[in-house]
Design a protein around this motif. Structure first.
Motif, PDB file in Angstrom:
ATOM      1  N   HIS A  61       0.861  -1.184   0.000  1.00  0.00           N
ATOM      2  CA  HIS A  61       0.000   0.000   0.000  1.00  0.00           C
ATOM      3  C   HIS A  61       0.898   1.236   0.000  1.00  0.00           C
ATOM      4  O   HIS A  61       1.958   1.239   0.606  1.00  0.00           O
ATOM      5  N   ARG A  62       0.436   2.286  -0.639  1.00  0.00           N
ATOM      6  CA  ARG A  62       1.264   3.497  -0.739  1.00  0.00           C
ATOM      7  C   ARG A  62       0.438   4.733  -0.447  1.00  0.00           C
ATOM      8  O   ARG A  62      -0.027   5.363  -1.388  1.00  0.00           O
ATOM      9  N   PRO A  63       0.296   5.136   0.763  1.00  0.00           N
ATOM     10  CA  PRO A  63       0.508   4.423   2.025  1.00  0.00           C
ATOM     11  C   PRO A  63      -0.783   3.731   2.474  1.00  0.00           C
ATOM     12  O   PRO A  63      -1.845   3.932   1.896  1.00  0.00           O
ATOM     13  N   ILE A  64      -0.680   2.979   3.520  1.00  0.00           N
ATOM     14  CA  ILE A  64      -1.802   2.199   4.021  1.00  0.00           C
ATOM     15  C   ILE A  64      -2.970   3.093   4.440  1.00  0.00           C
ATOM     16  O   ILE A  64      -4.126   2.710   4.318  1.00  0.00           O
ATOM     17  N   GLY A  65      -2.695   4.283   4.925  1.00  0.00           N
ATOM     18  CA  GLY A  65      -3.748   5.202   5.350  1.00  0.00           C
ATOM     19  C   GLY A  65      -4.691   5.599   4.221  1.00  0.00           C
ATOM     20  O   GLY A  65      -5.831   5.989   4.469  1.00  0.00           O
ATOM     21  N   ASN A  66      -4.229   5.488   2.984  1.00  0.00           N
ATOM     22  CA  ASN A  66      -5.062   5.824   1.830  1.00  0.00           C
ATOM     23  C   ASN A  66      -5.878   4.640   1.326  1.00  0.00           C
ATOM     24  O   ASN A  66      -6.697   4.802   0.431  1.00  0.00           O
ATOM     25  N   SER A  67      -5.631   3.464   1.861  1.00  0.00           N
ATOM     26  CA  SER A  67      -6.363   2.266   1.439  1.00  0.00           C
ATOM     27  C   SER A  67      -7.701   2.201   2.158  1.00  0.00           C
ATOM     28  O   SER A  67      -7.855   2.733   3.262  1.00  0.00           O
ATOM     29  N   ALA A  68      -8.640   1.535   1.525  1.00  0.00           N
ATOM     30  CA  ALA A  68      -9.985   1.409   2.097  1.00  0.00           C
ATOM     31  C   ALA A  68      -9.939   0.693   3.444  1.00  0.00           C
ATOM     32  O   ALA A  68      -9.184  -0.272   3.620  1.00  0.00           O
ATOM     33  N   GLN A  69     -10.748   1.182   4.370  1.00  0.00           N
ATOM     34  CA  GLN A  69     -10.875   0.523   5.666  1.00  0.00           C
ATOM     35  C   GLN A  69     -11.510  -0.842   5.471  1.00  0.00           C
ATOM     36  O   GLN A  69     -12.241  -1.068   4.503  1.00  0.00           O
ATOM     37  N   ILE A  70     -11.214  -1.732   6.411  1.00  0.00           N
ATOM     38  CA  ILE A  70     -11.872  -3.037   6.405  1.00  0.00           C
ATOM     39  C   ILE A  70     -12.610  -3.193   7.726  1.00  0.00           C
ATOM     40  O   ILE A  70     -12.282  -2.525   8.717  1.00  0.00           O
ATOM     41  N   GLN A  71     -13.582  -4.072   7.719  1.00  0.00           N
ATOM     42  CA  GLN A  71     -14.362  -4.299   8.932  1.00  0.00           C
ATOM     43  C   GLN A  71     -13.465  -4.905  10.009  1.00  0.00           C
ATOM     44  O   GLN A  71     -12.680  -5.816   9.731  1.00  0.00           O
ATOM     45  N   ALA A  72     -13.553  -4.386  11.230  1.00  0.00           N
ATOM     46  CA  ALA A  72     -12.839  -4.891  12.409  1.00  0.00           C
ATOM     47  C   ALA A  72     -11.319  -4.867  12.230  1.00  0.00           C
ATOM     48  O   ALA A  72     -10.609  -5.732  12.744  1.00  0.00           O
ATOM     49  N   GLU A  73     -10.815  -3.846  11.552  1.00  0.00           N
ATOM     50  CA  GLU A  73      -9.367  -3.795  11.311  1.00  0.00           C
ATOM     51  C   GLU A  73      -8.566  -3.612  12.597  1.00  0.00           C
ATOM     52  O   GLU A  73      -7.475  -4.176  12.719  1.00  0.00           O
ATOM     53  N   ALA A  74      -9.085  -2.864  13.553  1.00  0.00           N
ATOM     54  CA  ALA A  74      -8.346  -2.672  14.807  1.00  0.00           C
ATOM     55  C   ALA A  74      -8.236  -3.982  15.595  1.00  0.00           C
ATOM     56  O   ALA A  74      -7.124  -4.370  15.977  1.00  0.00           O
ATOM     57  N   PRO A  75      -9.336  -4.703  15.838  1.00  0.00           N
ATOM     58  CA  PRO A  75      -9.183  -5.987  16.545  1.00  0.00           C
ATOM     59  C   PRO A  75      -8.306  -6.978  15.782  1.00  0.00           C
ATOM     60  O   PRO A  75      -7.518  -7.704  16.393  1.00  0.00           O
ATOM     61  N   LEU A  76      -8.417  -6.993  14.472  1.00  0.00           N
ATOM     62  CA  LEU A  76      -7.582  -7.885  13.671  1.00  0.00           C
ATOM     63  C   LEU A  76      -6.107  -7.517  13.838  1.00  0.00           C
ATOM     64  O   LEU A  76      -5.251  -8.400  14.005  1.00  0.00           O
ATOM     65  N   GLY A  77      -5.795  -6.229  13.809  1.00  0.00           N
ATOM     66  CA  GLY A  77      -4.409  -5.790  13.979  1.00  0.00           C
ATOM     67  C   GLY A  77      -3.852  -6.134  15.345  1.00  0.00           C
ATOM     68  O   GLY A  77      -2.711  -6.585  15.470  1.00  0.00           O
ATOM     69  N   TRP A  78      -4.663  -5.929  16.387  1.00  0.00           N
ATOM     70  CA  TRP A  78      -4.207  -6.261  17.742  1.00  0.00           C
ATOM     71  C   TRP A  78      -4.035  -7.769  17.906  1.00  0.00           C
ATOM     72  O   TRP A  78      -3.065  -8.225  18.536  1.00  0.00           O
TER      73      TRP A  78
END
Length: 160
Positions: free
Chosen positions: A54-71
């Protein structure tokens, strides 16, 4: 093998939690922001669609439950690192945990963000495309060294 898995689980969760406590203290006491694990979750959420970089990731579409998945991924990676550490030093390390192997291993784990995560999130290898590359590198090294220190602290828990 079961004992090793349990040891890696406890050691990995303990070391990762210690790393997170250090990050929280840095944020509260020094105003140093920590990694937004939602971005890790976003990156992981785009992998099934074949999107690796991603270039950068902040510009990519959000996904459902991305915070719990990341943690969840953050802790799973900590457990995998702990398993690797125990395989390298031997499970007997838990009988007499010593700081230097744990600290050295923790510092070596900085290769994962330098060579995988940072490039995939759009910051380039060793964060060379970040606004302040040296600051990003130092923060990564401190975070991963705190993980190593956390391995030792968590390892000492077996002595209690």
């Amino acid at each position: 093998m079961n004992g090793l898995l349990i040891d890696a689980l406890l050691l990995g969760v303990g070391a990762t939690a210690f790393m997170d406590i250090v990050a929280l203290l840095q944020k509260r006491l020094l105003g140093i922001p920590s990694l937004n694990y939602a971005m890790v979750g976003r990156w992981l959420g785009h992998l099934p669609n074949g999107r690796f970089i991603h270039r950068p990731i902040g510009n990519s579409a959000q996904i459902q439950a991305e915070a719990p998945l990341g943690w969840f991924a953050h802790y799973l990676i900590g457990i995998a690192f702990a398993m690797t550490f125990l395989v390298l030093v031997g499970p007997d390390w838990l009988a007499r945990p010593t700081l230097m192997p744990a600290l050295g291993f923790g510092a070596m784990t900085v290769l994962a963000p330098f060579l995988v995560l940072q490039p995939c999130l759009g910051a380039g290898i060793t964060a060379r495309k970040a606004p302040q590359p040296n600051t990003a590198r130092l923060r990564s090294l401190v975070a991963h060294s705190s993980f190593g220190f956390g391995l030792w602290i968590a390892g000492l828990g077996w002595l209690l």
